[in-house]
Design a protein around this motif. Structure first.
Motif, PDB file in Angstrom:
ATOM      1  N   LEU A   1       0.787  -1.443  -0.088  1.00  0.00           N
ATOM      2  CA  LEU A   1      -0.181   0.021   0.089  1.00  0.00           C
ATOM      3  C   LEU A   1       0.942   1.423  -0.169  1.00  0.00           C
ATOM      4  N   VAL A   2       2.191   1.113   0.371  1.00  0.00           N
ATOM      5  CA  VAL A   2       2.889   2.353   0.387  1.00  0.00           C
ATOM      6  C   VAL A   2       4.172   2.527  -0.468  1.00  0.00           C
ATOM      7  N   GLY A   3       3.835   3.047  -1.764  1.00  0.00           N
ATOM      8  CA  GLY A   3       5.027   3.057  -2.643  1.00  0.00           C
ATOM      9  C   GLY A   3       5.593   1.928  -3.158  1.00  0.00           C
ATOM     10  N   GLY A   4       4.826   0.842  -2.973  1.00  0.00           N
ATOM     11  CA  GLY A   4       5.382  -0.631  -3.609  1.00  0.00           C
ATOM     12  C   GLY A   4       6.872  -0.797  -3.132  1.00  0.00           C
ATOM     13  N   LEU A   5       7.080  -0.805  -1.711  1.00  0.00           N
ATOM     14  CA  LEU A   5       8.256  -0.638  -1.236  1.00  0.00           C
ATOM     15  C   LEU A   5       8.843  -2.061  -1.754  1.00  0.00           C
ATOM     16  N   ARG A   6      10.217  -1.947  -1.827  1.00  0.00           N
ATOM     17  CA  ARG A   6      11.146  -3.239  -2.120  1.00  0.00           C
ATOM     18  C   ARG A   6      11.385  -3.900  -0.854  1.00  0.00           C
ATOM     19  N   ILE A   7      11.817  -4.972  -0.661  1.00  0.00           N
ATOM     20  CA  ILE A   7      11.981  -5.834   0.575  1.00  0.00           C
ATOM     21  C   ILE A   7      13.191  -5.282   1.386  1.00  0.00           C
ATOM     22  N   GLY A   8      14.144  -4.908   0.803  1.00  0.00           N
ATOM     23  CA  GLY A   8      15.360  -4.101   1.272  1.00  0.00           C
ATOM     24  C   GLY A   8      14.979  -2.560   1.755  1.00  0.00           C
ATOM     25  N   GLU A   9      14.264  -1.965   1.067  1.00  0.00           N
ATOM     26  CA  GLU A   9      13.626  -0.576   1.679  1.00  0.00           C
ATOM     27  C   GLU A   9      12.615  -0.819   2.793  1.00  0.00           C
ATOM     28  N   VAL A  10      11.932  -1.976   2.756  1.00  0.00           N
ATOM     29  CA  VAL A  10      11.192  -2.164   4.083  1.00  0.00           C
ATOM     30  C   VAL A  10      12.003  -2.336   5.217  1.00  0.00           C
ATOM     31  N   CYS A  11      13.003  -3.180   5.140  1.00  0.00           N
ATOM     32  CA  CYS A  11      13.861  -3.548   6.307  1.00  0.00           C
ATOM     33  C   CYS A  11      14.720  -2.231   6.671  1.00  0.00           C
TER      34      CYS A  11
ATOM     35  N   LYS B   1      18.866   6.661  -8.012  1.00  0.00           N
ATOM     36  CA  LYS B   1      18.325   7.947  -7.096  1.00  0.00           C
ATOM     37  C   LYS B   1      17.060   8.249  -7.244  1.00  0.00           C
ATOM     38  N   SER B   2      16.451   7.529  -8.090  1.00  0.00           N
ATOM     39  CA  SER B   2      15.090   7.901  -7.942  1.00  0.00           C
ATOM     40  C   SER B   2      14.173   7.177  -7.251  1.00  0.00           C
ATOM     41  N   SER B   3      14.721   6.182  -6.548  1.00  0.00           N
ATOM     42  CA  SER B   3      14.407   5.194  -5.487  1.00  0.00           C
ATOM     43  C   SER B   3      14.213   6.015  -4.277  1.00  0.00           C
ATOM     44  N   LYS B   4      15.098   7.008  -4.172  1.00  0.00           N
ATOM     45  CA  LYS B   4      14.701   7.912  -2.972  1.00  0.00           C
ATOM     46  C   LYS B   4      13.684   8.789  -3.129  1.00  0.00           C
ATOM     47  N   ARG B   5      12.541   8.707  -2.346  1.00  0.00           N
ATOM     48  CA  ARG B   5      11.510   9.188  -2.756  1.00  0.00           C
ATOM     49  C   ARG B   5      10.447   9.548  -1.547  1.00  0.00           C
ATOM     50  N   VAL B   6       9.434  10.190  -1.869  1.00  0.00           N
ATOM     51  CA  VAL B   6       8.488  10.537  -0.580  1.00  0.00           C
ATOM     52  C   VAL B   6       7.263   9.940  -1.160  1.00  0.00           C
ATOM     53  N   VAL B   7       6.387   8.942  -0.301  1.00  0.00           N
ATOM     54  CA  VAL B   7       5.059   8.490  -0.856  1.00  0.00           C
ATOM     55  C   VAL B   7       4.289   8.479   0.155  1.00  0.00           C
ATOM     56  N   PRO B   8       2.856   8.780  -0.230  1.00  0.00           N
ATOM     57  CA  PRO B   8       1.642   8.811   0.822  1.00  0.00           C
ATOM     58  C   PRO B   8       1.601   7.847   1.515  1.00  0.00           C
ATOM     59  N   ILE B   9       1.005   7.813   2.928  1.00  0.00           N
ATOM     60  CA  ILE B   9       0.765   6.924   3.658  1.00  0.00           C
ATOM     61  C   ILE B   9      -0.810   6.763   3.533  1.00  0.00           C
ATOM     62  N   PRO B  10      -1.617   5.957   3.370  1.00  0.00           N
ATOM     63  CA  PRO B  10      -3.239   5.926   3.340  1.00  0.00           C
ATOM     64  C   PRO B  10      -3.577   5.994   4.795  1.00  0.00           C
TER      65      PRO B  10
ATOM     66  N   MET C   1       4.612   5.602 -11.541  1.00  0.00           N
ATOM     67  CA  MET C   1       6.094   5.708 -11.329  1.00  0.00           C
ATOM     68  C   MET C   1       6.616   6.398 -10.523  1.00  0.00           C
ATOM     69  N   ASP C   2       6.070   7.535 -10.109  1.00  0.00           N
ATOM     70  CA  ASP C   2       6.538   8.381  -8.973  1.00  0.00           C
ATOM     71  C   ASP C   2       6.398   7.423  -7.856  1.00  0.00           C
ATOM     72  N   ASP C   3       5.507   6.812  -7.572  1.00  0.00           N
ATOM     73  CA  ASP C   3       5.165   6.095  -6.487  1.00  0.00           C
ATOM     74  C   ASP C   3       6.342   4.921  -6.144  1.00  0.00           C
ATOM     75  N   LEU C   4       6.579   4.076  -7.652  1.00  0.00           N
ATOM     76  CA  LEU C   4       7.534   3.182  -7.290  1.00  0.00           C
ATOM     77  C   LEU C   4       9.098   3.496  -7.639  1.00  0.00           C
ATOM     78  N   GLY C   5       9.332   4.856  -7.798  1.00  0.00           N
ATOM     79  CA  GLY C   5      10.644   5.297  -8.179  1.00  0.00           C
ATOM     80  C   GLY C   5      11.178   5.081  -9.373  1.00  0.00           C
ATOM     81  N   HIS C   6      10.255   4.937 -10.388  1.00  0.00           N
ATOM     82  CA  HIS C   6      10.833   4.698 -11.814  1.00  0.00           C
ATOM     83  C   HIS C   6      10.917   5.734 -12.554  1.00  0.00           C
ATOM     84  N   THR C   7      11.856   5.866 -13.741  1.00  0.00           N
ATOM     85  CA  THR C   7      12.129   6.845 -14.521  1.00  0.00           C
ATOM     86  C   THR C   7      11.707   6.537 -16.059  1.00  0.00           C
TER      87      THR C   7
END
Length: 387
Positions: A213-223, A261-270, A350-356
């Motif tokens: 639900l939050v930016g489609g975080l990768r497992i490493g980003e969650v940890c 670099k684009s993986s550094k992002r700010v995503v909304p929390i529902p 794309m912005d949510d997932l940090g894709h360019t």
């Protein structure tokens, strides 16, 4: 020291003046962790320059040395892999380093002691025919990719100022990337998610919701999440880090930069997720410092939670929903697909997932939901069919 746009040191460049041509600088680039090797290389080169000036032996350019003036594939390829960087000049992640090293290990037994100038297209094709029977398709794809880039680099002027080692690229292999079976993988349903969450220990359950639900975080980003990354007042989550292993498979997990670099992002929390985050923090985060990890290891000597711990739990939980085809990363794909189906634009996704790259966003992360496709076609028919 070689620095990136943010002023961080990303590599070291060792250089000295040519004793033959004072206007020429001889240089060689070393990775961030190889500063000692850079000094050792300078010491070795200095000894050769002294011998040249004393008339003991003539100095030759580094690119024209070894095996009667011929550069061996092993030395050239090893140095090339060590100095590989991302497009922005930053260092490769631990996983990428391991992938390149594994690819190099498959090339060295065949090409290792062969001088670069003696490698022909026939020699490359002979290796490929043999490798097709011995190497897994996915690993072979990475190996061919490395060989192509390596040989192309050898046809150009060398980074240390030396001349090209090859007149043309002998690696003209045509490989077609196999379509991933995951491209046809259906997104997870709410019922599957509910059952999946029940199969997780309470401490790890929030990781499922965050990835979904939050930016489609990768497992490493969650940890890699710290309390400072969670802003419940403004309902925002900052992705600043990722937990990854170093270049060695046995290396220790580290808090690193995100994948790109684009993986550094700010995503909304529902809003519905905020109480679950508050509950997790109150129950499991005794230390409320900004750098406290949202998820931490139970090992006393390590404060980082290894992604493999969650992956292992996920593999057991997925059996309960009859989906052995999915991985933790499938939650990221489900997030991307359902975000679009619920009205999100491709740019927002794309912005949510940090894709360019639009190609990556569509080809790798958008799935066809058959029920939604059927409902859309029915609505289209009602609108345009004659009454």
């Amino acid at each position: 020291a070689c620095k990136d746009a943010d002023g961080r040191i990303i590599s070291w460049q060792a250089r000295y003046q040519s004793p033959v041509n004072p206007r020429q600088r001889i240089y060689r680039r070393f990775g961030l962790e190889f500063q000692t090797e850079a000094y050792r290389w300078l010491d070795e080169e200095h000894a050769l320059v002294i011998d040249h000036k004393k008339g003991i032996r003539r100095w030759t350019h580094p690119s024209a040395r070894t095996m009667h003036g011929k550069v061996l594939f092993s030395s050239y390829a090893t140095r090339y892999v060590i100095n590989l960087r991302k497009k922005d000049g930053s260092e490769l992640s631990g996983r990428s380093k391991r992938t390149q090293k594994a690819a190099l290990d498959k090339l060295l037994p065949w090409f290792g002691e062969t001088p670069m100038c003696d490698i022909t297209e026939e020699f490359v094709n002979e290796w490929y025919a043999k490798a097709c029977d011995e190497v897994r398709p996915s690993a072979l794809e990475h190996t061919v990719w490395l060989l192509k880039r390596l040989m192309r680099a050898a046809t150009e002027r060398q980074p240390d100022g030396g001349p090209p080692l090859l007149p043309s690229n002998p690696c003209n292999l045509v490989t077609r990337k196999r379509p991933s079976k995951r491209r046809e993988q259906a997104p997870l349903t709410k019922q599957e998610i509910d059952t999946l969450v029940e199969g997780f220990p309470e401490y790890y359950r929030l990781s499922i919701h965050l990835a979904l639900l939050v930016g489609g975080l990768r497992i490493g980003e969650v940890c890699g999440l710290q309390l400072r990354d969670i802003d419940l007042e403004n309902l925002q989550l900052h992705v600043r880090h990722s937990v990854n292993r170093g270049p060695d498979d046995r290396g220790k997990y580290q808090l690193c930069e995100p994948k790109t670099k684009s993986s550094k992002r700010v995503v909304p929390i529902p809003k519905p997720l905020a109480p679950l985050i508050e509950d997790h923090i109150s129950r499991f985060c005794k230390d409320r410092k900004p750098d406290t990890m949202l998820f931490h290891s139970t090992m006393l000597d390590d404060w980082l939670l290894p992604p493999t711990t969650i992956e292992r739990t996920f593999r057991m939980a997925r059996e309960k929903i009859g989906r052995p085809d999915i991985t933790f990363h499938s939650l990221r794909t489900t997030h991307a697909t359902m975000l679009v189906l619920e009205g999100g634009t491709m740019r927002e996704t794309m912005d949510d997932l940090g894709h360019t790259s639009l190609t990556v966003a569509v080809d790798s992360y958008q799935r066809i939901v058959r029920e939604h496709h059927r409902d859309t076609v029915e609505l289209l028919a009602y609108r345009y069919m004659p009454s």
